[in-house]
Design a protein around this motif. Sequence first.
Motif, PDB file in Angstrom:
ATOM      1  N   PRO A 442       0.837  -1.208   0.000  1.00 12.28           N
ATOM      2  CA  PRO A 442       0.000   0.000   0.000  1.00 12.28           C
ATOM      3  C   PRO A 442       0.869   1.253   0.000  1.00 12.28           C
ATOM      4  O   PRO A 442       2.018   1.228   0.451  1.00 12.28           O
ATOM      5  N   PRO A 443       0.338   2.375  -0.500  1.00 10.06           N
ATOM      6  CA  PRO A 443       1.089   3.633  -0.420  1.00 10.06           C
ATOM      7  C   PRO A 443       1.206   4.093   1.019  1.00 10.06           C
ATOM      8  O   PRO A 443       0.380   3.740   1.872  1.00 10.06           O
ATOM      9  N   SER A 444       2.242   4.881   1.296  1.00  5.71           N
ATOM     10  CA  SER A 444       2.465   5.343   2.659  1.00  5.71           C
ATOM     11  C   SER A 444       2.918   6.802   2.649  1.00  5.71           C
ATOM     12  O   SER A 444       3.977   7.126   2.101  1.00  5.71           O
ATOM     13  N   ALA A 445       2.115   7.663   3.256  1.00  5.25           N
ATOM     14  CA  ALA A 445       2.488   9.075   3.358  1.00  5.25           C
ATOM     15  C   ALA A 445       3.679   9.271   4.274  1.00  5.25           C
ATOM     16  O   ALA A 445       4.409  10.267   4.155  1.00  5.25           O
ATOM     17  N   SER A 446       3.913   8.325   5.180  1.00  7.04           N
ATOM     18  CA  SER A 446       5.032   8.439   6.115  1.00  7.04           C
ATOM     19  C   SER A 446       6.337   7.920   5.510  1.00  7.04           C
ATOM     20  O   SER A 446       7.384   8.004   6.143  1.00  7.04           O
ATOM     21  N   GLY A 447       6.258   7.368   4.296  1.00  4.30           N
ATOM     22  CA  GLY A 447       7.465   6.891   3.633  1.00  4.30           C
ATOM     23  C   GLY A 447       7.884   5.480   4.002  1.00  4.30           C
ATOM     24  O   GLY A 447       8.973   5.050   3.640  1.00  4.30           O
ATOM     25  N   ILE A 448       7.025   4.744   4.722  1.00  4.41           N
ATOM     26  CA  ILE A 448       7.362   3.373   5.119  1.00  4.41           C
ATOM     27  C   ILE A 448       7.018   2.412   3.986  1.00  4.41           C
ATOM     28  O   ILE A 448       5.910   2.448   3.445  1.00  4.41           O
ATOM     29  N   ASP A 449       7.950   1.553   3.637  1.00  6.17           N
ATOM     30  CA  ASP A 449       7.747   0.582   2.561  1.00  6.17           C
ATOM     31  C   ASP A 449       7.360  -0.763   3.163  1.00  6.17           C
ATOM     32  O   ASP A 449       8.211  -1.605   3.458  1.00  6.17           O
ATOM     33  N   ALA A 450       6.058  -0.965   3.346  1.00  7.09           N
ATOM     34  CA  ALA A 450       5.540  -2.177   3.981  1.00  7.09           C
ATOM     35  C   ALA A 450       5.009  -3.127   2.925  1.00  7.09           C
ATOM     36  O   ALA A 450       4.210  -2.748   2.066  1.00  7.09           O
ATOM     37  N   TRP A 451       5.438  -4.387   2.992  1.00  2.00           N
ATOM     38  CA  TRP A 451       5.036  -5.424   2.044  1.00  2.00           C
ATOM     39  C   TRP A 451       4.162  -6.451   2.748  1.00  2.00           C
ATOM     40  O   TRP A 451       4.464  -6.890   3.858  1.00  2.00           O
ATOM     41  N   TYR A 452       3.070  -6.841   2.078  1.00  5.22           N
ATOM     42  CA  TYR A 452       2.073  -7.729   2.670  1.00  5.22           C
ATOM     43  C   TYR A 452       1.764  -8.914   1.753  1.00  5.22           C
ATOM     44  O   TYR A 452       1.729  -8.776   0.524  1.00  5.22           O
ATOM     45  N   PHE A 453       1.524 -10.047   2.381  1.00  7.17           N
ATOM     46  CA  PHE A 453       0.969 -11.215   1.699  1.00  7.17           C
ATOM     47  C   PHE A 453      -0.541 -11.125   1.890  1.00  7.17           C
ATOM     48  O   PHE A 453      -1.030 -11.138   3.027  1.00  7.17           O
ATOM     49  N   THR A 454      -1.281 -11.021   0.788  1.00  2.16           N
ATOM     50  CA  THR A 454      -2.703 -10.681   0.843  1.00  2.16           C
ATOM     51  C   THR A 454      -3.565 -11.777   0.238  1.00  2.16           C
ATOM     52  O   THR A 454      -3.229 -12.328  -0.820  1.00  2.16           O
ATOM     53  N   ALA A 455      -4.674 -12.088   0.918  1.00  5.41           N
ATOM     54  CA  ALA A 455      -5.622 -13.099   0.458  1.00  5.41           C
ATOM     55  C   ALA A 455      -6.931 -12.429   0.066  1.00  5.41           C
ATOM     56  O   ALA A 455      -7.476 -11.611   0.813  1.00  5.41           O
ATOM     57  N   ILE A 456      -7.436 -12.777  -1.123  1.00  3.70           N
ATOM     58  CA  ILE A 456      -8.655 -12.193  -1.677  1.00  3.70           C
ATOM     59  C   ILE A 456      -9.639 -13.316  -1.976  1.00  3.70           C
ATOM     60  O   ILE A 456      -9.261 -14.358  -2.537  1.00  3.70           O
ATOM     61  N   ASP A 457     -10.902 -13.117  -1.626  1.00  2.68           N
ATOM     62  CA  ASP A 457     -11.948 -14.095  -1.904  1.00  2.68           C
ATOM     63  C   ASP A 457     -12.197 -14.124  -3.412  1.00  2.68           C
ATOM     64  O   ASP A 457     -12.592 -13.116  -4.001  1.00  2.68           O
TER      65      ASP A 457
END
Length: 504
Positions: A442-457
Motif C-alpha cells: 500500500p502507499p504510505s504518506a510516512s514513507g514506510i515501505d511495507a510489504w504484505y501477503f494478501t488473500a482475496i476471496d
Amino acid sequence: MTALLAAATGILAITALAAPASSEPGPELGLPPIPAVPGLPIPSSPTDLLVPKFVGAPAQSRPIHDPPIPQNPWLSPDGTNTMHNDAYASDAYRVSGPLGQKLRVTSASYGVRECATIAFDSRGRLVGLCGGLEGFVMMVIDPVTLKPISELPTSPRNLLTARNPLTDICGGTYFFLDADNVAYPTTGQRSILKIAVEPDGKLTKQGEWSLTEHVTEDDCLIATMPDWNGRIWFFTQQGAIGTLDRQTGAVLMTQLPDGEQVTNSVATDETGGMYVVSTHALYRLDTDEAGQPAVTWREVYDRGSRTKPGNLSQGSGTTPTLLGKRWVAINDNADPQTNVLVYDRQKGATDRLHCTQPVLPADAGTTDNSLIAVDNSFIIENNYGYAGPQSTLFGKTTTPGIARVMVDDDGCHVAWTNDEVAPSSVAKASLGNGLLYAYTKPPSASGIDAWYFTAIDIRTGKTAWSRLTGTGIQWNNHYASIYLGPDGAAYIATLAGLVRLKDS
C-alpha cells in the motif's frame, strides 16, 4: 528519470543489500545489512513496528471445483513443476493455502539472490533457480527452515554487457522439473542443462545440450517446455523456436517474423499444441511426425504505442493461459486501456477471438505477469508503474487493480475489481480454499515501505486479510512468483531471500 538512471538506481539499491554484516547500511535507504551467513532470516527494520502486522480476519475455506487439467507425463505432478504450476500455465493450485489463522512467517536470506522460479521435488523440497548479480544458481532448499541444502551454478552473468541485471531474463528465469526429480534450466551460454536432485538433496549435472549452432550469439534462450511426446521445446528472445530430441540430440527449428520477441513463458496441451505470445501476436505451434515445429495459427493483437511502465517489452506481458478444452487467454497492450483477450485454441476454429474485455484503469493499466485461470474465468493483476525497485521506495507504490473476467457463451464480462496494489507479484489461486494470493504494497504518506501477503476471496473479490512480511526494499519480490507447497505453505521470493507463510 531516464531509463538508464532508473536502472542504475535499482542496481545501487540492490548493491546496498549486498553489504557484509559488519558494514553500515546506506543512509539514503536506511537499510539493515544482509547477514553474511546464508539461511539467516531476512533482516527486519525498526519501521516494522509502525505498521499493522495483520489486517482483516481469517478466511473460511470454500473450495472451488475447477475443470481438471491433464497431467503432462514429462512433468512432475501439477502444482510442483514450473513457475506457472502446470502445462496449462493455470497459476492455480489444488491444495489449500493459508487461511490466515495465526500465521507463522519465517524467512531466510541468500544475499543478493532472488529465486524467481521454484518447483518442488518428490520429497517436498524447494528446487529454485535463483539469480543474482553474479549469475544464476540452482538451489535445493529445506521447505520448513528455508536453509539451503545444496546449490549448483548454472549460468554466470556478464556484467560488462548492456543487459540490466534487474530486467535480464536470458538463460535463468524459467525451468521445468520432471517426475524423476530432474530439472531442465537454460543457460546464458545458449544451452539446456539436465540437473538431477539426488535423494540426499545434492544437485548433479547429468548432461547439457548446446544450442549455439541454432541460436545466434546476439540472441538468448528464454523458456523451455516438454510437449506430451517428451520433446523439449525452446524459445529465444528474438523469436527462434526449436524442438530438441533428448535421446538423439536432434534439433529442428522455425522462426517468428522479424522484429517479434519472446519475453514470457509458454503453455502446452494434450492435443500437441504449444502456445507462445510474442511482442506482436499469439501463436499455436504443432510438430509433424519428425518433430519439426510449425505455426498452426497466429493471432495479431493490439500492442499499443509504447512500453508501459510495468512491462519489460512493448506487447503482452502474459504467458498464454489455457482454460478447459477450448480457451487460451492473454492481455494486450492497447491504448488507452488494456484488454483480456480470450481465444478458441482449437485447430479448426473459425471465429477464433471469443472476446475482448477492457480491464484495469485507462492509461494506468498493464500486467507483466500471467493470468490466473479459475473455473470459467481469468484473473489479471495490475503492474502499471513498476519500473524496478526504485518505484516502490520511500512510501511510493504502483497503480492498484486486480480484476476477474468471466468467460460467457457469447463473450466476457468483469465479475469484480479489487483495489489492492500488487507491484509485480505473480499472483496465485488456491482452489482448495477459494482464495487468491497477491503480494501487495500500500502507499504510505510516512514513507514506510511495507510489504504484505494478501488473500482475496475469488468469488466476491473482497480482501480477506493481509499479513506483513516486512518493511524495506529487502522485502520487494521484484517479479518473483508466489508458490504453494504440497503441505499448503506459501512462499514468496524477495530481493534478499525467501519468505514462508503457514497457518499455525
